[in-house]
Design a protein around this motif. Structure first.
Motif, mmCIF file in Angstrom:
data_model
loop_
_atom_site.group_PDB
_atom_site.id
_atom_site.type_symbol
_atom_site.label_atom_id
_atom_site.label_comp_id
_atom_site.label_asym_id
_atom_site.label_seq_id
_atom_site.Cartn_x
_atom_site.Cartn_y
_atom_site.Cartn_z
ATOM 1 N N VAL A 19 0.846 -1.199 0.000
ATOM 2 C CA VAL A 19 0.000 0.000 0.000
ATOM 3 C C VAL A 19 0.885 1.255 0.000
ATOM 4 O O VAL A 19 0.628 2.221 -0.730
ATOM 5 C CB VAL A 19 -0.967 0.009 1.206
ATOM 6 N N THR A 22 2.096 1.780 -3.422
ATOM 7 C CA THR A 22 1.023 2.251 -4.298
ATOM 8 C C THR A 22 0.793 3.753 -4.122
ATOM 9 O O THR A 22 0.555 4.478 -5.085
ATOM 10 C CB THR A 22 -0.290 1.492 -3.997
ATOM 11 N N VAL A 23 0.891 4.200 -2.881
ATOM 12 C CA VAL A 23 0.610 5.605 -2.591
ATOM 13 C C VAL A 23 1.780 6.512 -2.982
ATOM 14 O O VAL A 23 1.577 7.646 -3.398
ATOM 15 C CB VAL A 23 0.268 5.779 -1.084
ATOM 16 N N HIS A 28 3.078 3.819 -9.602
ATOM 17 C CA HIS A 28 1.783 3.380 -9.071
ATOM 18 C C HIS A 28 0.793 4.533 -8.957
ATOM 19 O O HIS A 28 -0.404 4.353 -9.086
ATOM 20 C CB HIS A 28 1.957 2.735 -7.689
ATOM 21 N N ILE A 29 1.334 5.720 -8.697
ATOM 22 C CA ILE A 29 0.472 6.893 -8.520
ATOM 23 C C ILE A 29 -0.406 7.117 -9.749
ATOM 24 O O ILE A 29 -1.559 7.530 -9.652
ATOM 25 C CB ILE A 29 1.333 8.152 -8.227
ATOM 26 N N TRP A 32 -4.010 5.749 -9.683
ATOM 27 C CA TRP A 32 -5.134 6.234 -8.868
ATOM 28 C C TRP A 32 -5.245 7.758 -8.815
ATOM 29 O O TRP A 32 -6.250 8.287 -8.335
ATOM 30 C CB TRP A 32 -5.046 5.672 -7.443
ATOM 31 N N ARG B 97 -10.516 7.997 -5.182
ATOM 32 C CA ARG B 97 -9.078 7.712 -5.177
ATOM 33 C C ARG B 97 -8.749 6.554 -4.236
ATOM 34 O O ARG B 97 -7.924 5.707 -4.564
ATOM 35 C CB ARG B 97 -8.297 8.959 -4.755
ATOM 36 N N ILE B 101 -6.835 3.185 -5.143
ATOM 37 C CA ILE B 101 -5.630 2.728 -4.441
ATOM 38 C C ILE B 101 -5.837 1.289 -3.981
ATOM 39 O O ILE B 101 -4.965 0.430 -4.129
ATOM 40 C CB ILE B 101 -5.323 3.630 -3.213
ATOM 41 N N LYS B 102 -7.029 1.028 -3.455
ATOM 42 C CA LYS B 102 -7.350 -0.322 -2.987
ATOM 43 C C LYS B 102 -7.232 -1.346 -4.129
ATOM 44 O O LYS B 102 -6.547 -2.358 -3.990
ATOM 45 C CB LYS B 102 -8.764 -0.339 -2.397
#
Lengths: 153, 116
Positions: A19, A22-23, A28-29, A32, B97, B101-102
């Protein structure tokens, strides 16, 4: 009572390290947040995120990097100004591991400082866009990732 | 969730639910709409939309008008001022968002679990 922030939380069925990646990882950014991202991942570092459809690039200032638990940045400051408490919002991602899953909490604060909530009510929906005045740019950038809203703006 | 000088607990409870925020956003962009038209834009049934509209109606966030067999809804912008509208959208953006992300993190996790 007046509060000035938005808080959201979600449970993610993945380990906290994934996670975090991902953030914070630019590769990965783009899945999302924006279409493209570049990031200098340390406190005081800059990140830039771009939405291709709108040709909008937003510059963020990284505030806190404490892997894998806390990542924060400031944004929405007027172009050319250094983001601080008086002209930007603070976005914090807080991660915690729970039984192999992760609780991700996002808090965005500082909207009053940005001036959004100081505006008075306007009578029509069309009018409210015009009513933003100097804040319209920030709003457009904010909603650039959402097609429908950006069309309306 | 609260913002600015709005002090109506019930109002914010009504907006606090992500589906209702999405519904409001859809209704703002449609202008005036029936529950069926709103349901087309959202992953909700017409019945669910009708229930959410009833909650929003109770706190005065929407108006309804019967036209023949239909009930048409509009957003009451006097209740939902500029700041509130912006906050609704900001909150909706973060909902979206976080869901993204999930999915991204869970997909990465599945992929790596298979490899190992």
């Amino acid at each position: 009572m007046v509060t000035n922030s938005i808080e959201k939380e979600i449970r993610i069925e993945a380990p906290i390290e994934i996670v975090w990646e991902t953030v914070t990882d630019p590769d990965h950014i783009s899945r999302w947040f924006s279409d493209k991202a570049e990031m200098d991942l340390h406190p005081g570092g800059q990140a830039s995120i771009t939405w291709n459809d709108h040709g909008v690039t937003e510059t963020l200032r990284i505030e806190t990097v404490e892997p894998p638990r806390l990542f924060s940045f400031r944004w929405l400051n007027p172009a050319g100004e250094t983001p601080d408490k008086s002209n930007s919002t603070l976005v914090e991602f807080r991660l915690s591991a729970v039984d192999g899953a992760t609780i991700l909490r996002v808090v965005e604060s500082g909207f009053n400082e940005l001036g959004w909530s100081e505006k008075t009510a306007s009578s029509t929906v069309d009018g409210h866009i015009a009513g933003w005045g100097v804040h319209t740019d920030a709003l457009i950038r904010y909603f650039a990732s959402d097609r429908q809203l950006s069309v309306r703006l | 969730m609260k913002i600015g000088r709005v002090e109506d607990e019930e109002l914010w409870a009504a907006i606090g639910e992500p589906s209702r925020r999405q519904l409001l956003d859809v209704l703002i962009s449609l202008g005036e709409a029936t529950p069926s038209a709103i349901a087309l834009e959202l992953p909700l049934t017409r019945q669910a939309v009708t229930k959410h509209l009833a909650v929003l109606d109770r706190v005065g966030l929407v108006d309804s008008q019967r036209v023949g067999r239909e009930v048409r809804y509009t957003v009451r912008t006097d209740r939902l001022n500029e700041a509130a509208l912006a906050m609704v959208r900001v909150a909706t953006q973060w909902d979206k968002r976080l869901l993204d992300i999930k999915s991204a993190a869970e997909a990465t996790h599945r992929k790596r679990s298979k490899k190992s």
